[in-house]
Design a protein around this motif. Structure first.
Motif, PDB file in Angstrom:
ATOM      1  N   ILE A   1      22.818 -37.356   4.617  1.00 61.27           N
ATOM      2  CA  ILE A   1      24.231 -37.690   4.408  1.00 61.27           C
ATOM      3  C   ILE A   1      24.371 -39.176   4.105  1.00 61.27           C
ATOM      4  CG2 ILE A   1      26.545 -37.574   5.416  1.00 61.27           C
ATOM      5  CD1 ILE A   1      25.329 -35.494   7.434  1.00 61.27           C
ATOM      6  N   GLY A   2      25.161 -39.500   3.089  1.00 62.91           N
ATOM      7  CA  GLY A   2      25.270 -40.879   2.620  1.00 62.91           C
ATOM      8  C   GLY A   2      26.070 -41.816   3.496  1.00 62.91           C
ATOM      9  N   GLY A   3      26.623 -41.316   4.596  1.00 64.47           N
ATOM     10  CA  GLY A   3      27.418 -42.141   5.491  1.00 64.47           C
ATOM     11  C   GLY A   3      28.904 -41.910   5.303  1.00 64.47           C
ATOM     12  N   ALA A   4      29.694 -42.351   6.286  1.00 68.01           N
ATOM     13  CA  ALA A   4      31.159 -42.281   6.225  1.00 68.01           C
ATOM     14  C   ALA A   4      31.648 -40.876   5.907  1.00 68.01           C
ATOM     15  CB  ALA A   4      31.703 -43.286   5.211  1.00 68.01           C
ATOM     16  N   GLU A   5      30.955 -39.853   6.458  1.00 67.35           N
ATOM     17  CA  GLU A   5      31.408 -38.480   6.241  1.00 67.35           C
ATOM     18  C   GLU A   5      32.740 -38.259   6.955  1.00 67.35           C
ATOM     19  OE1 GLU A   5      29.346 -38.527  10.103  1.00 67.35           O
ATOM     20  OE2 GLU A   5      28.882 -39.371   8.131  1.00 67.35           O
ATOM     21  N   ASP A   6      33.564 -37.402   6.361  1.00 69.54           N
ATOM     22  CA  ASP A   6      34.890 -37.118   6.897  1.00 69.54           C
ATOM     23  C   ASP A   6      34.771 -36.548   8.310  1.00 69.54           C
ATOM     24  OD1 ASP A   6      37.478 -36.333   7.402  1.00 69.54           O
ATOM     25  OD2 ASP A   6      37.507 -34.726   5.918  1.00 69.54           O
ATOM     26  N   LYS A   7      35.387 -37.230   9.269  1.00 71.79           N
ATOM     27  CA  LYS A   7      35.341 -36.800  10.663  1.00 71.79           C
ATOM     28  C   LYS A   7      36.705 -36.334  11.164  1.00 71.79           C
ATOM     29  CE  LYS A   7      31.805 -40.316  11.684  1.00 71.79           C
ATOM     30  NZ  LYS A   7      31.868 -40.950  10.339  1.00 71.79           N
ATOM     31  N   VAL A   8      37.721 -36.336  10.284  1.00 72.71           N
ATOM     32  CA  VAL A   8      39.096 -36.128  10.738  1.00 72.71           C
ATOM     33  C   VAL A   8      39.760 -34.932  10.075  1.00 72.71           C
ATOM     34  CG1 VAL A   8      41.388 -37.161  10.944  1.00 72.71           C
ATOM     35  CG2 VAL A   8      39.347 -38.589  11.233  1.00 72.71           C
ATOM     36  N   HIS A   9      39.659 -34.814   8.768  1.00 70.02           N
ATOM     37  CA  HIS A   9      40.468 -33.847   8.037  1.00 70.02           C
ATOM     38  C   HIS A   9      39.665 -32.566   7.778  1.00 70.02           C
ATOM     39  CE1 HIS A   9      43.537 -36.892   7.722  1.00 70.02           C
ATOM     40  NE2 HIS A   9      42.678 -37.737   7.170  1.00 70.02           N
ATOM     41  N   GLY A  10      39.114 -32.397   6.580  1.00 73.15           N
ATOM     42  CA  GLY A  10      38.380 -31.172   6.282  1.00 73.15           C
ATOM     43  C   GLY A  10      37.035 -31.081   6.972  1.00 73.15           C
ATOM     44  N   ARG A  11      36.409 -32.224   7.243  1.00 70.67           N
ATOM     45  CA  ARG A  11      35.105 -32.276   7.923  1.00 70.67           C
ATOM     46  C   ARG A  11      34.078 -31.342   7.263  1.00 70.67           C
ATOM     47  NH1 ARG A  11      36.875 -31.939  14.346  1.00 70.67           N
ATOM     48  NH2 ARG A  11      37.676 -34.065  14.548  1.00 70.67           N
ATOM     49  N   GLN A  12      34.090 -31.288   5.929  1.00 72.06           N
ATOM     50  CA  GLN A  12      33.255 -30.325   5.219  1.00 72.06           C
ATOM     51  C   GLN A  12      31.783 -30.430   5.592  1.00 72.06           C
ATOM     52  OE1 GLN A  12      32.803 -31.028   1.010  1.00 72.06           O
ATOM     53  NE2 GLN A  12      32.475 -28.859   0.574  1.00 72.06           N
ATOM     54  N   ILE A  13      31.252 -31.651   5.574  1.00 72.31           N
ATOM     55  CA  ILE A  13      29.824 -31.835   5.837  1.00 72.31           C
ATOM     56  C   ILE A  13      29.499 -31.544   7.298  1.00 72.31           C
ATOM     57  CG2 ILE A  13      28.003 -33.581   5.933  1.00 72.31           C
ATOM     58  CD1 ILE A  13      29.306 -34.834   3.414  1.00 72.31           C
ATOM     59  N   LEU A  14      30.341 -32.005   8.210  1.00 70.20           N
ATOM     60  CA  LEU A  14      30.090 -31.758   9.627  1.00 70.20           C
ATOM     61  C   LEU A  14      30.229 -30.276   9.966  1.00 70.20           C
ATOM     62  CD1 LEU A  14      31.820 -34.874  11.223  1.00 70.20           C
ATOM     63  CD2 LEU A  14      29.386 -34.504  10.779  1.00 70.20           C
ATOM     64  N   HIS A  15      31.173 -29.587   9.334  1.00 70.93           N
ATOM     65  CA  HIS A  15      31.297 -28.144   9.529  1.00 70.93           C
ATOM     66  C   HIS A  15      30.052 -27.433   8.996  1.00 70.93           C
ATOM     67  CE1 HIS A  15      35.080 -27.013  11.375  1.00 70.93           C
ATOM     68  NE2 HIS A  15      35.723 -27.923  10.662  1.00 70.93           N
ATOM     69  N   THR A  16      29.518 -27.913   7.872  1.00 70.07           N
ATOM     70  CA  THR A  16      28.305 -27.302   7.329  1.00 70.07           C
ATOM     71  C   THR A  16      27.142 -27.468   8.300  1.00 70.07           C
ATOM     72  OG1 THR A  16      29.023 -27.714   5.052  1.00 70.07           O
ATOM     73  CG2 THR A  16      26.677 -27.334   5.400  1.00 70.07           C
ATOM     74  N   PHE A  17      27.003 -28.660   8.871  1.00 69.25           N
ATOM     75  CA  PHE A  17      25.951 -28.859   9.873  1.00 69.25           C
ATOM     76  C   PHE A  17      26.146 -27.925  11.058  1.00 69.25           C
ATOM     77  CE2 PHE A  17      24.878 -30.794  13.980  1.00 69.25           C
ATOM     78  CZ  PHE A  17      23.496 -30.833  13.863  1.00 69.25           C
ATOM     79  N   TYR A  18      27.357 -27.866  11.574  1.00 65.90           N
ATOM     80  CA  TYR A  18      27.660 -27.014  12.731  1.00 65.90           C
ATOM     81  C   TYR A  18      27.317 -25.548  12.442  1.00 65.90           C
ATOM     82  CZ  TYR A  18      30.807 -24.129  15.617  1.00 65.90           C
ATOM     83  OH  TYR A  18      31.338 -23.163  16.428  1.00 65.90           O
ATOM     84  N   ASN A  19      27.721 -25.071  11.289  1.00 64.60           N
ATOM     85  CA  ASN A  19      27.454 -23.671  10.944  1.00 64.60           C
ATOM     86  C   ASN A  19      25.960 -23.417  10.758  1.00 64.60           C
ATOM     87  OD1 ASN A  19      30.143 -22.778  10.997  1.00 64.60           O
ATOM     88  ND2 ASN A  19      30.510 -23.538   8.925  1.00 64.60           N
ATOM     89  N   ARG A  20      25.260 -24.339  10.102  1.00 58.53           N
ATOM     90  CA  ARG A  20      23.829 -24.155   9.868  1.00 58.53           C
ATOM     91  C   ARG A  20      23.021 -24.314  11.157  1.00 58.53           C
ATOM     92  NH1 ARG A  20      21.664 -23.649   4.253  1.00 58.53           N
ATOM     93  NH2 ARG A  20      23.546 -23.624   2.984  1.00 58.53           N
ATOM     94  N   ALA A  21      23.610 -24.971  12.140  1.00 55.20           N
ATOM     95  CA  ALA A  21      22.956 -25.103  13.439  1.00 55.20           C
ATOM     96  C   ALA A  21      23.252 -23.914  14.357  1.00 55.20           C
ATOM     97  CB  ALA A  21      23.384 -26.395  14.122  1.00 55.20           C
ATOM     98  N   GLY A  22      24.038 -22.956  13.865  1.00 54.95           N
ATOM     99  CA  GLY A  22      24.274 -21.757  14.654  1.00 54.95           C
ATOM    100  C   GLY A  22      25.709 -21.465  15.004  1.00 54.95           C
ATOM    101  N   GLY A  23      26.651 -22.316  14.600  1.00 53.92           N
ATOM    102  CA  GLY A  23      28.058 -22.062  14.901  1.00 53.92           C
ATOM    103  C   GLY A  23      28.321 -22.042  16.394  1.00 53.92           C
ATOM    104  N   THR A  24      28.966 -20.983  16.856  1.00 54.99           N
ATOM    105  CA  THR A  24      29.298 -20.911  18.282  1.00 54.99           C
ATOM    106  C   THR A  24      28.063 -20.774  19.168  1.00 54.99           C
ATOM    107  OG1 THR A  24      29.663 -18.521  18.033  1.00 54.99           O
ATOM    108  CG2 THR A  24      31.601 -19.960  17.890  1.00 54.99           C
ATOM    109  N   ASP A  25      26.922 -20.472  18.565  1.00 52.91           N
ATOM    110  CA  ASP A  25      25.658 -20.426  19.322  1.00 52.91           C
ATOM    111  C   ASP A  25      24.873 -21.740  19.221  1.00 52.91           C
ATOM    112  OD1 ASP A  25      25.949 -17.772  20.207  1.00 52.91           O
ATOM    113  OD2 ASP A  25      25.208 -16.989  18.292  1.00 52.91           O
ATOM    114  N   ALA A  26      25.460 -22.736  18.566  1.00 56.85           N
ATOM    115  CA  ALA A  26      24.736 -23.988  18.318  1.00 56.85           C
ATOM    116  C   ALA A  26      24.448 -24.744  19.606  1.00 56.85           C
ATOM    117  CB  ALA A  26      25.541 -24.875  17.368  1.00 56.85           C
ATOM    118  N   GLN A  27      23.213 -25.217  19.717  1.00 55.90           N
ATOM    119  CA  GLN A  27      22.816 -26.140  20.775  1.00 55.90           C
ATOM    120  C   GLN A  27      22.360 -27.421  20.080  1.00 55.90           C
ATOM    121  OE1 GLN A  27      20.489 -24.324  24.088  1.00 55.90           O
ATOM    122  NE2 GLN A  27      20.517 -22.477  22.811  1.00 55.90           N
TER     123      GLN A  27
END
Length: 283
Positions: free
Chosen positions: A24-50
């Motif tokens: 990630i190039g930095g300064a990823e959106d942390k407030v609104h759509g959070r597209q990149i962070l949501h992608t990480f969360y989902n690829r890490a397992g979503g509600t099963d993510a550790q």
């Protein structure tokens, strides 16, 4: 060290989650759509993510660690551990090692990439993270400084706004997660084209990847990555470079680099590292 070809073995991936290494190039959106962070969360397992958060690149690791913890907690992660490592000896902490052995995602924050490598390189925790990421057992993300450390060779610092030259970029050893690339971040936002070209002139066997802010190069396999986010990923390909004066000039003299190939990729585009070719989302 495992080679790039052994990354992300499909048989080790969950049936429901396809792991990735997210640069990630930095300064990823942390407030609104959070597209990149949501992608990480989902690829890490979503509600099963550790998720393990590694904030040691930051000047204020406690604050940045809790910021990401709050984000992933709001998304619904099952478990989150902040590895607030401030001394190299903590890189072999048995409780944190146990979490790393069982986690589904690791997130390395921004800050100072030299500090991150100084604390984490060649520690048992980082060795486990690298191996599990290369085997496709976890999703690993690094933003800003956390992105810069991904290659075997790392841009530690440098300037901008000049013609390519040897003094424009400071190079050192990275963490070797994706050995075949040299990563630069905040790329067009901070005018870093010339310093990435200078880095590739020094290591023409590598591929240069410059990532804009709120943009990610998402590696799903050993062969290719796709672009997600609002900016672009610039690829500097020296495979057909026929001349450089890198070895023959002074540190501040301008570089000659002949026959570089440059690709500018935006959201949905893909790049094949081995074929050295790009495709668009429509293809």
């Amino acid at each position: 060290m495992l080679q790039l070809e052994s990354q992300f073995s499909p048989q080790r991936m969950s049936q429901s989650t396809k792991t990735a290494v997210m640069v990630i190039g930095g300064a990823e959106d942390k407030v609104h759509g959070r597209q990149i962070l949501h992608t990480f969360y989902n690829r890490a397992g979503g509600t099963d993510a550790q998720i393990a958060i590694i904030p040691c690149a930051s000047r204020d690791p406690e604050a940045i660690g809790h910021r990401y913890q709050d984000i992933f907690t709001d998304m619904g992660a099952k478990a989150i551990e902040i590895l607030d490592i401030r001394e190299r000896e903590q890189g072999q902490d048995s409780l944190w090692q146990s979490f790393i052995h069982n986690c589904t995602g690791v997130f390395m924050t921004g800050g100072d990439q030299l500090r991150l490598c100084g604390l984490m390189a060649d520690t048992p925790i980082m060795d486990t993270i690298r191996i599990r990421a290369q085997l496709g057992e976890i999703t690993l993300a690094g933003t800003s400084a956390g992105a810069a450390v991904m290659g075997q060779h790392m841009i530690a610092g440098g300037g901008s706004g000049e013609s390519p030259n040897r003094s424009l970029v400071d190079l050192t050893t990275g963490l070797g997660i994706i050995p075949d690339v040299i990563v630069d971040q905040h790329f067009h936002n901070r005018n870093r084209m010339a310093r990435l070209m200078s880095a590739i002139a020094a290591y023409p066997d590598k591929l240069g990847i410059g990532i804009d802010e709120d943009t990610c190069a998402l590696f799903e396999s050993s062969r290719s990555f796709q672009v997600i986010g609002k900016g672009t990923v610039t690829v500097i390909d020296p495979a057909e470079m026929c001349h450089t004066n890198y070895q023959d000039i002074g540190t501040t003299d301008p570089l000659s680099i002949h026959n570089l190939r440059v690709h500018i990729l935006s959201h949905g585009d893909r790049y094949d590292i081995h074929k050295r070719s790009s495709t668009t989302e429509s293809h």
